[in-house]
Design a protein around this motif. Structure first.
Motif, short mmCIF file in Angstrom:
data_model
loop_
_atom_site.label_atom_id
_atom_site.label_comp_id
_atom_site.label_asym_id
_atom_site.label_seq_id
_atom_site.Cartn_x
_atom_site.Cartn_y
_atom_site.Cartn_z
N ILE A 143 0.54 15.87 -3.55
CA ILE A 143 -0.43 15.83 -4.43
C ILE A 143 -0.25 14.73 -5.21
O ILE A 143 -1.20 13.96 -5.54
CB ILE A 143 -0.31 17.12 -5.17
CG1 ILE A 143 -0.89 18.23 -4.38
CG2 ILE A 143 -1.27 16.99 -6.70
CD1 ILE A 143 -2.49 18.33 -4.11
N ASN A 144 1.24 14.53 -5.77
CA ASN A 144 1.34 13.46 -6.61
C ASN A 144 1.11 11.96 -5.83
O ASN A 144 0.55 10.96 -6.31
CB ASN A 144 2.76 13.52 -6.95
CG ASN A 144 3.08 14.62 -8.26
OD1 ASN A 144 2.18 14.81 -8.57
ND2 ASN A 144 4.37 14.99 -8.37
N LEU A 145 1.42 12.00 -4.56
CA LEU A 145 1.19 10.76 -3.86
C LEU A 145 -0.43 10.34 -3.48
O LEU A 145 -0.68 9.54 -3.71
CB LEU A 145 1.80 10.87 -2.36
CG LEU A 145 3.25 11.02 -2.43
CD1 LEU A 145 3.92 11.21 -1.08
CD2 LEU A 145 3.91 9.67 -3.18
N LYS A 177 -2.62 4.23 -7.43
CA LYS A 177 -2.83 3.31 -6.09
C LYS A 177 -3.47 3.84 -5.13
O LYS A 177 -4.19 3.37 -4.60
CB LYS A 177 -1.22 3.03 -5.71
CG LYS A 177 -1.27 1.92 -4.47
CD LYS A 177 0.27 1.86 -3.89
CE LYS A 177 0.97 0.60 -4.76
NZ LYS A 177 2.37 0.28 -4.08
N ALA A 178 -3.10 5.37 -4.98
CA ALA A 178 -3.93 6.02 -3.79
C ALA A 178 -5.38 6.06 -4.20
O ALA A 178 -6.58 5.65 -3.46
CB ALA A 178 -3.43 7.28 -3.41
N VAL A 179 -5.94 6.39 -5.35
CA VAL A 179 -7.17 6.65 -6.02
C VAL A 179 -7.85 5.01 -5.71
O VAL A 179 -9.05 4.89 -5.51
CB VAL A 179 -7.05 7.04 -7.48
CG1 VAL A 179 -8.38 6.99 -7.92
CG2 VAL A 179 -6.60 8.41 -7.20
N ASP A 180 -7.13 4.02 -6.08
CA ASP A 180 -7.63 2.59 -6.21
C ASP A 180 -8.07 2.10 -4.79
O ASP A 180 -9.09 1.58 -4.59
CB ASP A 180 -6.78 1.63 -6.81
CG ASP A 180 -6.75 1.78 -8.32
OD1 ASP A 180 -7.62 2.41 -9.21
OD2 ASP A 180 -5.72 1.19 -8.77
N PHE A 181 -7.28 2.64 -3.87
CA PHE A 181 -7.48 2.20 -2.50
C PHE A 181 -8.59 3.04 -1.85
O PHE A 181 -9.57 2.36 -1.23
CB PHE A 181 -6.36 2.63 -1.62
CG PHE A 181 -6.35 2.28 -0.09
CD1 PHE A 181 -5.99 1.01 0.38
CD2 PHE A 181 -6.93 3.34 0.63
CE1 PHE A 181 -6.14 0.69 1.68
CE2 PHE A 181 -7.08 2.92 2.23
CZ PHE A 181 -6.70 1.66 2.43
N PHE A 238 0.89 -1.25 -0.07
CA PHE A 238 0.00 0.06 -0.13
C PHE A 238 0.68 1.16 0.09
O PHE A 238 0.56 2.36 0.05
CB PHE A 238 -1.02 0.08 1.16
CG PHE A 238 -1.82 -1.07 1.13
CD1 PHE A 238 -2.89 -1.16 0.33
CD2 PHE A 238 -1.64 -2.33 2.22
CE1 PHE A 238 -4.00 -2.14 0.33
CE2 PHE A 238 -2.77 -3.32 2.23
CZ PHE A 238 -3.71 -3.39 1.28
N LYS A 239 2.09 1.27 0.11
CA LYS A 239 2.97 2.15 0.03
C LYS A 239 2.92 3.30 -1.20
O LYS A 239 2.83 2.72 -2.24
CB LYS A 239 4.54 1.78 -0.08
CG LYS A 239 5.53 2.92 -0.03
CD LYS A 239 6.91 2.46 0.20
CE LYS A 239 7.77 3.63 0.46
NZ LYS A 239 9.22 2.92 0.61
N LEU A 240 2.64 4.43 -0.97
CA LEU A 240 2.31 5.55 -2.08
C LEU A 240 3.56 6.08 -2.47
O LEU A 240 3.66 6.55 -3.80
CB LEU A 240 1.41 6.38 -1.69
CG LEU A 240 0.09 6.11 -1.08
CD1 LEU A 240 -0.66 7.14 -0.83
CD2 LEU A 240 -0.63 5.16 -2.30
N GLY A 241 4.70 6.14 -1.66
CA GLY A 241 5.85 6.80 -1.99
C GLY A 241 6.66 7.38 -0.87
O GLY A 241 6.38 7.14 0.24
N ASN A 242 7.31 8.30 -1.11
CA ASN A 242 8.26 8.93 0.03
C ASN A 242 7.79 10.62 -0.22
O ASN A 242 8.36 11.25 -1.15
CB ASN A 242 9.82 8.73 -0.39
CG ASN A 242 10.58 9.29 0.98
OD1 ASN A 242 10.20 10.32 1.48
ND2 ASN A 242 11.57 8.74 1.03
#
Length: 94
Positions: free
Chosen positions: A20-22, A27-31, A9-13
């Motif tokens: 905003i990008n994260l 992946k975030a939108v699907d979650f 589930f990691k979106l990034g750093n």
């Protein structure tokens, strides 16, 4: 929610990507989309505004997103709704 602090589930750093990008990543939108799916019973439930179909973690994705605590929520709310309304009114008018 700490139940989703897993690599899958990691979106990034946030040190190397903008927030905003994260949060707008696929992946975030699907979650989020999978989290807001609800069982058909929720659409007509009088307590939907209270439980909001429950936590994603407690939904059975193989049973049309039925929340495993649905009946417990309904029992609790039906027994305590007047007390909850009373508390809400006290807090609202403070």
């Amino acid at each position: 929610c700490d139940f989703y602090v897993l690599d899958e589930f990691k979106l990034g750093n946030i040190m190397s990507s903008s927030l905003i990008n994260l949060i707008s990543s696929d992946k975030a939108v699907d979650f989020i989309k999978s989290s807001i799916k609800e069982h058909d019973d929720c659409k007509v439930c009088s307590f939907k505004n209270l439980c909001r179909s429950g936590c994603r973690r407690h939904k059975d994705f193989s049973d049309n997103y039925k929340n495993r605590f649905c009946e417990s929520f309904k029992f609790f709310y039906s027994k305590n709704i007047s007390k909850l309304i009373e508390i809400a009114n006290i807090v609202k008018f403070r």
